[in-house]
Scaffold this active site. Structure first.
Site, PDB file in Angstrom:
ATOM      1  N   ARG A  79       0.844  -1.198   0.000  1.00 32.68           N
ATOM      2  CA  ARG A  79       0.000   0.000   0.000  1.00 32.68           C
ATOM      3  C   ARG A  79       0.879   1.248   0.000  1.00 32.68           C
ATOM      4  O   ARG A  79       1.977   1.259   0.537  1.00 32.68           O
ATOM      5  CB  ARG A  79      -0.902   0.032   1.237  1.00 32.68           C
ATOM      6  CG  ARG A  79      -2.118  -0.885   1.154  1.00 32.68           C
ATOM      7  CD  ARG A  79      -3.012  -0.783   2.389  1.00 32.68           C
ATOM      8  NE  ARG A  79      -2.325  -1.250   3.575  1.00 32.68           N
ATOM      9  CZ  ARG A  79      -1.739  -0.471   4.479  1.00 32.68           C
ATOM     10  NH1 ARG A  79      -1.787   0.856   4.366  1.00 32.68           N
ATOM     11  NH2 ARG A  79      -1.120  -0.997   5.514  1.00 32.68           N
ATOM     12  N   TYR A 207      -1.729  -3.378  -6.686  1.00 32.01           N
ATOM     13  CA  TYR A 207      -1.475  -4.038  -5.395  1.00 32.01           C
ATOM     14  C   TYR A 207      -2.760  -4.169  -4.571  1.00 32.01           C
ATOM     15  O   TYR A 207      -3.541  -3.217  -4.469  1.00 32.01           O
ATOM     16  CB  TYR A 207      -0.408  -3.279  -4.583  1.00 32.01           C
ATOM     17  CG  TYR A 207      -0.319  -3.865  -3.196  1.00 32.01           C
ATOM     18  CD1 TYR A 207       0.281  -5.113  -3.008  1.00 32.01           C
ATOM     19  CD2 TYR A 207      -0.917  -3.255  -2.102  1.00 32.01           C
ATOM     20  CE1 TYR A 207       0.295  -5.714  -1.756  1.00 32.01           C
ATOM     21  CE2 TYR A 207      -0.900  -3.847  -0.840  1.00 32.01           C
ATOM     22  CZ  TYR A 207      -0.296  -5.074  -0.685  1.00 32.01           C
ATOM     23  OH  TYR A 207      -0.305  -5.675   0.551  1.00 32.01           O
ATOM     24  N   GLY A 208      -2.898  -5.303  -3.902  1.00 35.26           N
ATOM     25  CA  GLY A 208      -4.070  -5.643  -3.090  1.00 35.26           C
ATOM     26  C   GLY A 208      -4.788  -4.467  -2.456  1.00 35.26           C
ATOM     27  O   GLY A 208      -5.856  -4.058  -2.895  1.00 35.26           O
ATOM     28  N   LYS A 216      -9.650  -2.336   2.047  1.00 36.11           N
ATOM     29  CA  LYS A 216      -9.370  -1.185   2.894  1.00 36.11           C
ATOM     30  C   LYS A 216     -10.161   0.040   2.435  1.00 36.11           C
ATOM     31  O   LYS A 216     -10.622   0.844   3.246  1.00 36.11           O
ATOM     32  CB  LYS A 216      -7.868  -0.892   2.926  1.00 36.11           C
ATOM     33  CG  LYS A 216      -7.046  -2.032   3.532  1.00 36.11           C
ATOM     34  CD  LYS A 216      -7.584  -2.426   4.869  1.00 36.11           C
ATOM     35  CE  LYS A 216      -7.071  -3.697   5.494  1.00 36.11           C
ATOM     36  NZ  LYS A 216      -5.700  -4.025   5.532  1.00 36.11           N
ATOM     37  N   HIS A 236     -10.325  -2.418  11.738  1.00 34.30           N
ATOM     38  CA  HIS A 236      -9.248  -3.263  11.202  1.00 34.30           C
ATOM     39  C   HIS A 236      -8.992  -4.398  12.198  1.00 34.30           C
ATOM     40  O   HIS A 236      -7.971  -4.426  12.870  1.00 34.30           O
ATOM     41  CB  HIS A 236      -7.996  -2.394  11.006  1.00 34.30           C
ATOM     42  CG  HIS A 236      -6.893  -3.046  10.218  1.00 34.30           C
ATOM     43  ND1 HIS A 236      -5.590  -2.620  10.271  1.00 34.30           N
ATOM     44  CD2 HIS A 236      -6.902  -4.081   9.355  1.00 34.30           C
ATOM     45  CE1 HIS A 236      -4.843  -3.361   9.477  1.00 34.30           C
ATOM     46  NE2 HIS A 236      -5.609  -4.261   8.907  1.00 34.30           N
ATOM     47  N   SER A 258      -1.108  -3.552  10.225  1.00 34.71           N
ATOM     48  CA  SER A 258      -0.768  -4.427   9.111  1.00 34.71           C
ATOM     49  C   SER A 258       0.486  -5.239   9.418  1.00 34.71           C
ATOM     50  O   SER A 258       1.466  -4.711   9.949  1.00 34.71           O
ATOM     51  CB  SER A 258      -0.530  -3.584   7.862  1.00 34.71           C
ATOM     52  OG  SER A 258      -1.686  -2.822   7.598  1.00 34.71           O
ATOM     53  N   CYS A 260       0.998  -7.483  11.656  1.00 30.99           N
ATOM     54  CA  CYS A 260       1.292  -7.618  13.095  1.00 30.99           C
ATOM     55  C   CYS A 260       0.545  -8.782  13.729  1.00 30.99           C
ATOM     56  O   CYS A 260       0.406  -8.842  14.952  1.00 30.99           O
ATOM     57  CB  CYS A 260       0.994  -6.320  13.820  1.00 30.99           C
ATOM     58  SG  CYS A 260       2.154  -5.010  13.376  1.00 30.99           S
ATOM     59  N   ASP A 285      -9.203  -9.780   9.101  1.00 35.30           N
ATOM     60  CA  ASP A 285      -8.678  -8.432   8.811  1.00 35.30           C
ATOM     61  C   ASP A 285      -9.662  -7.299   9.124  1.00 35.30           C
ATOM     62  O   ASP A 285      -9.230  -6.232   9.516  1.00 35.30           O
ATOM     63  CB  ASP A 285      -8.272  -8.355   7.339  1.00 35.30           C
ATOM     64  CG  ASP A 285      -7.333  -7.188   7.025  1.00 35.30           C
ATOM     65  OD1 ASP A 285      -6.335  -7.016   7.758  1.00 35.30           O
ATOM     66  OD2 ASP A 285      -7.603  -6.446   6.067  1.00 35.30           O
ATOM     67  N   ARG A 377       2.176 -12.193  -0.653  1.00 32.98           N
ATOM     68  CA  ARG A 377       0.869 -12.516  -0.057  1.00 32.98           C
ATOM     69  C   ARG A 377       0.207 -13.695  -0.755  1.00 32.98           C
ATOM     70  O   ARG A 377       0.562 -14.060  -1.869  1.00 32.98           O
ATOM     71  CB  ARG A 377      -0.040 -11.286  -0.164  1.00 32.98           C
ATOM     72  CG  ARG A 377       0.506 -10.109   0.658  1.00 32.98           C
ATOM     73  CD  ARG A 377      -0.565  -9.346   1.352  1.00 32.98           C
ATOM     74  NE  ARG A 377       0.011  -8.415   2.312  1.00 32.98           N
ATOM     75  CZ  ARG A 377      -0.508  -8.178   3.511  1.00 32.98           C
ATOM     76  NH1 ARG A 377      -1.602  -8.799   3.889  1.00 32.98           N
ATOM     77  NH2 ARG A 377       0.065  -7.319   4.331  1.00 32.98           N
ATOM     78  N   ARG A 408       3.249  -4.050  17.383  1.00 36.04           N
ATOM     79  CA  ARG A 408       4.548  -4.714  17.293  1.00 36.04           C
ATOM     80  C   ARG A 408       5.534  -3.813  18.017  1.00 36.04           C
ATOM     81  O   ARG A 408       5.936  -2.781  17.485  1.00 36.04           O
ATOM     82  CB  ARG A 408       4.900  -4.871  15.814  1.00 36.04           C
ATOM     83  CG  ARG A 408       6.178  -5.620  15.505  1.00 36.04           C
ATOM     84  CD  ARG A 408       6.421  -5.630  13.996  1.00 36.04           C
ATOM     85  NE  ARG A 408       5.611  -6.612  13.314  1.00 36.04           N
ATOM     86  CZ  ARG A 408       5.974  -7.878  13.090  1.00 36.04           C
ATOM     87  NH1 ARG A 408       7.147  -8.300  13.498  1.00 36.04           N
ATOM     88  NH2 ARG A 408       5.172  -8.709  12.455  1.00 36.04           N
TER      89      ARG A 408
END
Ligand code: GTP
Ligand code: SPV
Ligand code: MN
Length: 596
Positions: A79, A207-208, A216, A236, A258, A260, A285, A377, A408
């Site tokens: 992202r 990208y995703g 998202k 999230h 993301s 984590c 997610d 991914r 994290r």
């Protein structure tokens, strides 16, 4: 010539939809328009097209039936938060944590870029439902895309095709998503959200998180605005059910930034000492949560598949994921073995000879770069997950007994921390920080404030978002208890203090014990921590010293933490709720009293 614009050829009577599709086709001039129906025959056809164009490489079909590898443009692997915009009518509505751009100017600019952009290409019209069919939570989106990879991925990630058009009917409203890859030039890449129009325009990325607009863009950025307006939460968060040996199931939602640990926690395998315990996945997610008639918070996973991090996934860390990736999966930017299978760092200790790296170049153990991209991914349907909950499609959702925030953090944050009330839990979420990861472009490993793991995903002013969380307390008569966790604290030598993965169930068990009042917690200025004797560590080799270190509250570290939180609250400015400011002052004072 613009083909097939005749509304009669569209498989829907919804005028708003056919007119919008015609408008975008007029702008982009595709060669063909394909309305996706979500069928298996269509999947096979689109897969053939993707193989012919080199977009998908078939993997070894004996080892991984119906599975494919996609190699993205190397400039387009994560992202891009700096290119993501909330184009609300007023800048203040997007707030100081989002990029803002004027809606009219942005539409004009994007229209300029998109003019004739699908010439020679097929325009896929992808209708989809977010949330279980027939649920009061469910919402409809339609994504127009020129990417067959996106169309195929959306079929995995959402309830895509005919079901969506049926639900939409003649008059239903839907989220309008326009996605065009252009030439993948980062100079012409923008991901723009128009909450006031229920619309998203994403240009220049495949990208995703930039391109699968259901995820998202819709389910968090647009839906968070809708949730605030309508009195619910779009978060999230993973959702899981924990069944104890008596057969009682408790549901928990957890927000980690993301990369984590959401996917891993959502489908964890209990450690051997936890005979009779089971974990069931609802989602990995995103959670949409509404107050039920019983005064509890009920949650659904709006998605239908997982877009998960490959590196680190192994038979040891996540056996359920390894099982679900055995078939019908798309892998993006992983390495490929000579016999057409996949490989990534952490899958095992022995990278096979003759690997091709994520860019298709020969790779060996002396190569200086990773074989798989750190943000490589997998995309896989949730029905592949052996731990899928029988309630994953339940239109009512599941009742949430605990909310967990986590990041994290190598220092400061203990393994688990309990809040004393809803508003104190909101304070914990609002002040949380986490080290950045490869899921977004930019530096990795830098601690930043990431409230509720929503920094990149909240579609409106962050101060108003905190306010919305605080307001929810009034309507949730039986609120979930709020906790914080950290699986990533390190010792002086840089080793993780906690084994993580399946053993995280030990922490969840303590959380359940707290919910039921079976154990007490030790009060500290920052929240409650477990008594070491209350943590179930049967079968775990961990010393009492190590556990103590993992649970330690160090006032000096917390002082630094609260300074950083204060800076963040200052940045939010006038919309920052006073109550959270007061909680901050209160905490700083009690840290000082405790000798920070
Ligand atoms: P997004 O899909 O980006 O939202 O990520 P996520 O939150 O679902 O994270 P995921 O579960 O995919 O984990 C990300 C990385 O962290 C992977 O490499 C995992 O192997 C690793 N990880 C997950 N859980 C743990 C844990 O408990 N301990 C440690 N040390 N690593 C973990
Ligand atoms: C994340 O980055 O939080 C993800 C992957 O879940 S993406 O879909 O790219 O957002
Ligand atoms: Mn995520």
């Amino acid at each position: 010539m613009t083909p097939n614009l005749d509304a009669d050829s569209a498989p829907t009577q919804n005028r708003a939809l056919t007119e919008w599709v015609a408008e975008i086709a007029n702008l982009t001039s595709p060669d063909k328009i394909l309305w996706c129906d979500g069928s298996e025959a269509e999947r096979a056809r689109l897969t053939e097209i993707a193989i012919a164009s080199g977009t998908l490489l078939p993997l070894n079909q004996k080892k991984r039936p119906n599975s494919y590898l996609h190699r993205s443009n190397p400039n387009d692997v994560a992202r891009t938060e700096q290119l993501t915009f909330i184009c609300s009518p007023n800048k203040n509505d997007s707030g100081p944590t989002n990029n803002w751009a004027d809606p009219a100017e942005t539409y004009a600019r994007l229209r300029g870029w998109l003019k004739g952009s699908m010439r020679g290409r097929t325009m896929y019209v992808v209708p989809y439902v977010m949330g279980p069919l027939g649920s009061r939570f469910a919402k409809i989106g339609v994504e127009i895309t020129d990417s067959v990879y996106v169309a195929l991925s959306m079929r995995i990630m959402t309830r895509m095709g005919r079901a969506a058009l049926e639900m939409l009917g003649g008059n239903g409203d839907f989220c309008r998503g326009v996605h065009c890859t252009l030439d993948l030039n980062p100079e012409r890449r923008l991901i723009c959200h128009f909450p006031q129009d229920n619309a998203i325009w994403s240009v220049g990325s495949g990208y995703g998180g930039n391109a699968l607009l259901s995820k998202k863009c819709f389910a968090l950025r647009i839906a968070s605005v809708q949730g605030r307006r309508e009195g619910w939460l779009a978060e999230h968060m993973l959702i899981l059910g924990i069944q104890n040996p008596k057969g009682e199931t408790t549901y928990i939602a957890a927000a980690f930034p993301s990369a984590c640990g959401k996917t891993n926690l959502a489908m964890l395998t209990p450690p051997p000492a936890f005979a009779g315990w089971k974990v069931f996945t609802i989602g990995d997610d995103i959670a949409w949560m509404r107050v039920g008639e019983d005064g509890r918070l009920w949650a659904v996973n709006p998605e239908n598949g997982y877009f998960g991090v490959a590196p680190g996934t192994s038979a040891h860390s996540n056996p359920n994921a390894m099982k679900m990736l055995e078939h019908d999966s798309i892998f993006t930017n992983v390495a490929m073995t000579p016999d057409g299978d996949v490989w990534w760092e952490g899958l095992d200790d022995h990278p096979p000879d003759g690997l091709l790296d994520w860019q298709g170049h020969p790779w060996n153990q002396n190569s200086k770069d990773k074989a798989a991209h750190p943000n490589s991914r997998f995309t896989t349907p949730m029905t592949n997950n052996p731990a899928l909950s029988p309630h994953a499609n339940d239109p009512r959702g599941v009742p949430i007994s605990a909310i967990i925030f986590g990041g994290r953090r190598a220092t400061t944050m203990p393994l688990v921390l309990e809040s004393e009330s809803w508003s104190h839990g909101v304070f914990m979420g609002a002040t949380m920080g986490s080290e950045t990861t490869a899921a977004a472009s930019g530096a990795v490993g830098v601690v930043r404030r990431d409230p509720m793991a929503m920094l990149p995903f909240c579609g409106y002013n962050m101060g108003d978002y905190f306010g919305h969380w605080l307001t929810m307390e009034k309507s949730i008569k039986r609120p979930p208890k709020i906790f914080m966790v950290n699986w990533f604290r390190k010792d002086r030598d840089g080793n993780f203090l906690w084994p993580g993965f399946g053993d995280n169930l030990r922490v969840l068990k303590w959380i359940l014990d707290r919910i039921e009042g079976r154990v007490s917690s030790e009060k500290t200025p920052v929240g409650g921590v477990p008594k070491i004797s209350d943590l179930d560590i049967r079968g775990l080799e961990i010393s009492a010293d190590q556990l103590r270190e993992d649970l330690a509250i160090k006032p000096a570290e917390w002082e630094t933490e609260m300074n950083s939180a204060a800076e963040f609250f200052d940045k939010i400015g006038p919309t920052m709720p006073k109550l959270l400011r007061e909680k901050h002052q209160h905490l700083v004072a009690s840290l000082a009293a405790n000798g920070a």
